[in-house]
Design a protein around this motif. Structure first.
Motif: not given
Length: 471
Positions: A174-196
């Motif tokens: 995940v690439m982006g400037e500081s404060g863009t929400g990179k951890e939110l993307v990581a959490r969404a990938i994890h918690f919305r999937g089969a391994f939540a």
């Protein structure tokens, strides 16, 4: 402009000349008008066709203006009701305002421009409340995405990527400037999937002490170093079966990058001070605000690790690159930091938010709204409640705070943003109103009202109705 909004207006007065005068002025402003000679007739009309703005006389037969006001506020709590006083009775008007009246205006209307300005201010208040309500309804649908809010095309691309990756074990960068929400993307990938239901472990590589990075990631055995009084599994083992999020991966020292690469290749960890290896199955999501391609070309990042991590890349846009999402994000943060209140944002304040470049991105916007809710009056966030840096980016005339909430700008970017958002979604779903309503997170009735207001879909419907059908 306010005159072009789809405002429904009603005047209630037993004098026909007053009703005619008010209707003439309101129609000239583009309002849809109704009139009634008394409160009972008015209430019956309002049940069939609710009004946004109601102007009522105080002294009428059968039902007084105060009684009518109380009834209206029960059935239409969001309607703006103003009272007309024929004898300059300020005392009665004040009593009406205590019951929820917007304001009062004295008859006769001299000059007539006074009535026009009065109705314009009421319409602006209605518009502001409706815009804020729409944005709140829109972001309510985004709560399941762990705070990733937005309708801009680039953020929608990110959401589609999340949907594709959520059930895979593929490494993601995940690439982006500081404060863009990179951890939110990581959490969404994890918690919305089969391994939540599996572990999610977040590691800030930039905050790890260099001498302890290896023991933190891989664990250690008792006695491995001074102070190691017991064995401890590393963060990689803690995430076994789930996801490990390596934030700011570019901060890792080169030596540690080599050990991380070996782990990715072998899927094994060996704790510090141990000769035993342990199998670990984790999905790795890494994030960085650096250009890792430039970093590996300059020798500051391992090229082989870069390509191992960069199997799938997710690029998060800076907030200045998706300004149309600022109102939506603003109300998301308002709901988070001003729970229990119905705070709104003035048009002038929203102009400032839209103009500013947000070097700190979404995180800076959240800090700004949190500050504004603390400094505001609990009802309205205005220009004066914003940080100096945000205000200083505005031209002098725009940065000046309005004299009152009702005298804010009559033409705002909010309306353009709302229209563009609905238009884009409506086209994406090929005019399917049910799907469009779900994507926008608003009720079907609200969607129909917005489609009519902005004349969205009318041309396609006309074309469909006029085209010949196959027999």
């Amino acid at each position: 402009m306010t005159e072009n909004l789809d405002i429904r207006f009603m005047v209630v007065d037993d004098e026909e000349s007053i009703r005619r005068l008010c209707v003439t002025v309101a129609q000239g402003m583009g309002f849809t008008c109704m009139e009634a000679a008394n409160g009972e007739v008015a209430l019956a009309l309002l049940e069939e066709q609710p009004a946004h703005i109601i102007l009522t006389d105080m002294v009428m037969p059968q039902m007084s203006g105060l009684e009518f006001l109380e009834q209206v506020k029960r059935i239409l709590p969001r309607a703006e009701v103003a009272v007309m006083t024929g004898h300059g009775s300020v005392e009665t008007a004040v009593q009406a305002m205590k019951l929820g009246a917007y304001d009062y205006i004295s008859k006769p209307f001299t000059p007539l421009e006074e009535l026009r300005l009065f109705l314009r201010r009421m319409a602006e208040k209605v518009r502001l409340v409706e815009e804020n309500q729409f944005l709140r309804e829109r972001v309510d649908a985004e709560t399941e995405l762990h705070g990733i809010v937005g309708a801009a095309p680039r953020i929608q691309d990110v959401l589609r990527m999340i949907a594709r990756l959520k059930d895979t074990r593929t490494p993601v960068l995940v690439m982006g400037e500081s404060g863009t929400g990179k951890e939110l993307v990581a959490r969404a990938i994890h918690f919305r999937g089969a391994f939540a239901n599996r572990p999610f472990v977040a590691v800030d590589c930039g905050s790890l002490v260099p001498t302890l990075i290896e023991s933190e990631l891989f664990g250690y055995e008792r006695g491995a170093f001074t102070g190691a009084t017991r064995s401890k599994p590393g963060l990689l083992q803690s995430a076994n079966g789930g996801t490990i999020f390596l934030d700011e991966i570019g901060e890792l020292p080169l030596e540690m990058q080599a050990k991380l690469l070996r782990f990715l290749q072998e899927k094994e960890v060996r704790p510090v001070g141990s000769n035993q290896k342990f199998k670990v199955d984790v999905r790795v999501i890494a994030a960085t605000n650096r250009d890792l391609e430039t970093e590996y070309r300059s020798g500051r990042f391992r090229k082989d690790l870069y390509f191992r991590l960069n199997v799938v890349a997710v690029h998060l846009p800076a907030l200045r690159e998706r300004r149309s999402d600022i109102p939506m994000l603003t109300h998301w943060f308002l709901d988070r930091h001003a729970k229990g209140s119905a705070m709104q944002v003035s048009s002038a304040a929203m102009k400032c938010l839209l103009q500013y470049d947000w070097p700190g991105n979404v995180r800076e916007l959240e800090n700004c709204i949190e500050r504004a809710t603390a400094l505001g009056d609990g009802k309205l966030i205005d220009v004066s409640d914003l940080p100096p840096a945000v205000i200083s980016d505005m031209p002098p005339a725009s940065a000046k705070a309005p004299e009152s909430p009702q005298s804010t700008l009559t033409a705002t970017d909010l309306e353009d943003i709302e229209r563009a958002t609905i238009q884009r979604v409506f086209e994406q779903v090929n005019g399917d109103k049910v799907v469009a309503g779900k994507m926008l997170g608003i009720s079907r009735a609200t969607l129909y009202r917005k489609l009519k207001r902005y004349n969205i879909g009318a041309q396609s419907q006309l074309a469909a109705s006029s085209s010949p059908r196959l027999q």
